[in-house]
Design a protein around this motif. Structure first.
Motif, PDB file in Angstrom:
ATOM      1  N   HIS A 111       0.814  -1.218   0.000  1.00 57.80           N
ATOM      2  CA  HIS A 111       0.000   0.000   0.000  1.00 57.80           C
ATOM      3  C   HIS A 111       0.853   1.277   0.000  1.00 57.80           C
ATOM      4  N   HIS A 115       1.168   4.600  -2.573  1.00 56.16           N
ATOM      5  CA  HIS A 115       1.132   6.045  -2.298  1.00 56.16           C
ATOM      6  C   HIS A 115       2.263   6.769  -3.030  1.00 56.16           C
ATOM      7  N   SER A 137       0.450   9.580   5.981  1.00 60.62           N
ATOM      8  CA  SER A 137      -0.934   9.107   5.880  1.00 60.62           C
ATOM      9  C   SER A 137      -1.518   8.946   7.275  1.00 60.62           C
ATOM     10  N   GLY A 138      -2.668   8.267   7.325  1.00 57.71           N
ATOM     11  CA  GLY A 138      -3.303   8.056   8.622  1.00 57.71           C
ATOM     12  C   GLY A 138      -2.542   7.061   9.474  1.00 57.71           C
ATOM     13  N   GLY A 139      -1.805   6.183   8.827  1.00 57.78           N
ATOM     14  CA  GLY A 139      -1.095   5.144   9.573  1.00 57.78           C
ATOM     15  C   GLY A 139       0.415   5.277   9.553  1.00 57.78           C
ATOM     16  N   GLY A 164      -1.244  11.944  10.044  1.00 60.48           N
ATOM     17  CA  GLY A 164      -2.690  11.906   9.823  1.00 60.48           C
ATOM     18  C   GLY A 164      -3.455  11.583  11.101  1.00 60.48           C
ATOM     19  N   ASP A 168      -6.363  13.643  12.930  1.00 65.58           N
ATOM     20  CA  ASP A 168      -7.653  13.053  13.302  1.00 65.58           C
ATOM     21  C   ASP A 168      -7.941  13.236  14.797  1.00 65.58           C
ATOM     22  N   GLY A 181      -8.445  15.404   9.109  1.00 61.34           N
ATOM     23  CA  GLY A 181      -7.479  16.158   8.302  1.00 61.34           C
ATOM     24  C   GLY A 181      -8.142  17.224   7.443  1.00 61.34           C
ATOM     25  N   ASP A 185      -7.924  21.330   7.882  1.00 63.91           N
ATOM     26  CA  ASP A 185      -7.414  22.085   6.734  1.00 63.91           C
ATOM     27  C   ASP A 185      -8.388  23.231   6.392  1.00 63.91           C
ATOM     28  N   GLY A 269      -2.391  10.478   2.406  1.00 67.20           N
ATOM     29  CA  GLY A 269      -3.571  11.312   2.646  1.00 67.20           C
ATOM     30  C   GLY A 269      -3.257  12.727   3.107  1.00 67.20           C
ATOM     31  N   ASN A 273      -3.080  18.124   2.291  1.00 65.79           N
ATOM     32  CA  ASN A 273      -3.159  19.332   3.135  1.00 65.79           C
ATOM     33  C   ASN A 273      -2.598  20.571   2.427  1.00 65.79           C
ATOM     34  N   THR A 300      -5.136  10.656  -1.265  1.00 65.10           N
ATOM     35  CA  THR A 300      -5.763   9.726  -0.318  1.00 65.10           C
ATOM     36  C   THR A 300      -5.918   8.357  -0.998  1.00 65.10           C
ATOM     37  N   ASP A 301      -6.327   7.371  -0.218  1.00 65.36           N
ATOM     38  CA  ASP A 301      -6.377   5.997  -0.714  1.00 65.36           C
ATOM     39  C   ASP A 301      -7.181   5.869  -1.999  1.00 65.36           C
TER      40      ASP A 301
HETATM   41  O1  KG4 Z   1      -3.560   7.759   2.838  1.00 65.06           O
HETATM   42  P1  KG4 Z   1      -4.874   7.814   3.515  1.00 65.06           P
HETATM   43  O2  KG4 Z   1      -6.099   8.066   2.679  1.00 65.06           O
HETATM   44  O3  KG4 Z   1      -5.142   6.491   4.306  1.00 65.06           O
HETATM   45  C1  KG4 Z   1      -4.134   5.813   4.997  1.00 65.06           C
HETATM   46  O4  KG4 Z   1      -3.433   5.005   4.343  1.00 65.06           O
HETATM   47  O5  KG4 Z   1      -3.989   6.107   6.205  1.00 65.06           O
HETATM   48  O6  KG4 Z   1      -4.722   8.918   4.649  1.00 65.06           O
HETATM   49  C2  KG4 Z   1      -5.787   9.253   5.482  1.00 65.06           C
HETATM   50  C3  KG4 Z   1      -5.314  10.339   6.413  1.00 65.06           C
HETATM   51  C4  KG4 Z   1      -6.319  10.680   7.498  1.00 65.06           C
HETATM   52  O7  KG4 Z   1      -5.632  10.740   8.735  1.00 65.06           O
HETATM   53  C5  KG4 Z   1      -6.842  12.041   7.089  1.00 65.06           C
HETATM   54  O8  KG4 Z   1      -7.240  12.845   8.182  1.00 65.06           O
HETATM   55  C6  KG4 Z   1      -5.620  12.621   6.392  1.00 65.06           C
HETATM   56  O9  KG4 Z   1      -5.087  11.548   5.671  1.00 65.06           O
HETATM   57  N1  KG4 Z   1      -5.971  13.720   5.482  1.00 65.06           N
HETATM   58  C7  KG4 Z   1      -5.566  14.996   5.665  1.00 65.06           C
HETATM   59  C8  KG4 Z   1      -6.169  15.774   4.632  1.00 65.06           C
HETATM   60  N2  KG4 Z   1      -6.893  14.925   3.838  1.00 65.06           N
HETATM   61  C9  KG4 Z   1      -6.751  13.670   4.380  1.00 65.06           C
HETATM   62  N3  KG4 Z   1      -4.777  15.542   6.615  1.00 65.06           N
HETATM   63  C10 KG4 Z   1      -4.562  16.877   6.551  1.00 65.06           C
HETATM   64  N4  KG4 Z   1      -5.113  17.682   5.612  1.00 65.06           N
HETATM   65  C11 KG4 Z   1      -5.900  17.181   4.629  1.00 65.06           C
HETATM   66  N5  KG4 Z   1      -6.427  17.982   3.705  1.00 65.06           N
END
Ligand code: KG4
Ligand code: ZN
Length: 341
Positions: A111, A115, A137-139, A164, A168, A181, A185, A269, A273, A300-301
């Motif tokens: 994954h 990215h 990302s979120g993780g 991320g 959150d 996120g 933003d 993700g 921002n 994002t994913d």
């Molecule tokens: O890559 P992703 O879609 O999923 C993972 O693999 O984790 O990332 C999701 C993360 C979430 O924590 C979300 O809050 C963050 O990306 N995120 C952002 C924005 N859009 C998504 N964080 C800050 N600003 C944004 N505009």
């Protein structure tokens, strides 16, 4: 190559058809946010049940939009890990069945590699190797040295929360909806990033590690204080965001001094921002290292990035449609060529 991509590692049920790793013929994503929002985070059991309910239709939808049949594809690319095991299993089982039935090659993609290769989708100016990727990302929050599509390694990572995750959790403190996120933003656009001096994680001289749990905790204590109760949420959001961005750009800058990078990629993700994108572009101007940011849609994913990675990694990620298993802890580094004994 014409590849079907399948991505179900977290809470997006995503499929795509991509030509040559860069031209997107179909891009389908069924966002599950509505099912998870009331819990303030992703509930793994709900995510996997939703994938099961949605994935077959999402595959059919992608093929229909691309005006292709399964038989016309050159292969199927699926996220094999890392991620939520129950979610990964649904995508992997489906990809195995499709590959086996249609007798097509199956590609098992990491994954996080997906990215990184999101920066190659529908872009004229692609990153040149070697490049440095800031993957947030979120993780995960990490800096990756990329020599080629199959040779890359992590040079720095967070000690605790991912960027991320900090967004959150902080959004939750501010009473904003999940995922936090995008909400922060938006709110931050009307705020003053210098209003509150939240602490920035400092690394030892030359060290690259990062940490985001301290910023989140600082916001929590601030909001409980008199000053915090009087503060504008817009200012809190903008100041928090500025603290996260400062740490990320500082470590990026340090890492970039270690090798002759020909590009820097911002992905994951959090790459969506607006403040981080602006700081990343300003850094690129300062250093002269070309900045490459995926289109917003591919930050994002999504499944197009999985097909994009498979297209470039080819034989290195080829899997057996009878035996592939999802691996929530899939190692980042691809196994090297098997040595003849
Ligand atoms: O890559 P992703 O879609 O999923 C993972 O693999 O984790 O990332 C999701 C993360 C979430 O924590 C979300 O809050 C963050 O990306 N995120 C952002 C924005 N859009 C998504 N964080 C800050 N600003 C944004 N505009
Ligand atoms: Zn992701």
């Amino acid at each position: 190559m014409l590849l079907l991509g399948i991505e179900t590692s977290c809470d997006d049920t995503a499929t795509a058809v991509v030509r040559d790793g860069r031209i997107v013929l179909a891009d389908v994503s069924t966002n599950q946010d509505a099912f998870h929002a009331k819990f303030g985070g992703i509930v793994p059991e709900i995510a996997s049940r939703q994938h099961l309910a949605l994935l077959s239709a999402a595959v059919a939808d992608a093929l229909e939009r691309a005006e292709l049949s399964l038989a016309m594809l050159d292969g199927i690319a699926v996220t094999a890990g890392p991620g939520l095991v129950g979610s990964l299993v649904i995508g992997v089982a489906s990809a195995k069945a499709l590959a086996f039935a249609a007798q097509k090659p199956l590609y098992a993609v990491n994954h996080l590699h997906g990215h990184i290769f999101a920066a190659f989708i529908e872009r004229d100016a692609e990153p040149e190797y070697p490049f440095l990727a800031l993957l947030v990302s979120g993780g995960h929050s990490q800096l990756v040295h990329v020599d080629s599509p199959v040779a890359m390694h992590v040079v720095a990572r967070t000690r605790d929360d991912a960027a991320g995750e900090a967004f959150d959790k902080t959004a939750r403190l501010l009473g904003l909806p999940f995922p936090g996120g995008p909400a922060i933003d938006r709110l931050a656009r009307d705020g003053d990033p210098a209003a509150i001096a939240f602490p920035r994680h400092r690394a030892e001289r030359d060290a690259l590690d990062m940490s985001f749990s301290g910023i989140k905790t600082a916001v929590k204590y601030f909001l409980e204080s008199d000053a915090g109760r009087a503060a504008r949420p817009q200012d809190v959001a903008a100041s928090f965001q500025a603290a996260v961005v400062d740490v990320l750009i500082d470590r990026l800058d340090r890492a970039a001094r270690r090798a002759p990078y020909r590009a820097a990629v911002l992905s994951g993700g959090v790459a969506a921002n607006s403040a981080l994108q602006a700081a990343f572009l300003a850094w690129s101007e300062r250093t002269g290292i070309p900045a490459r940011i995926p289109h917003l849609r591919y930050c994002t994913d999504n499944a197009a990035m999985i097909a994009a990675a498979a297209d470039r990694q080819g034989a290195a990620v080829l899997a057996d449609a009878r035996t592939l298993t999802a691996n929530p802890n899939l190692p980042f580094v691809l196994p090297g060529p098997v040595q003849a004994v």
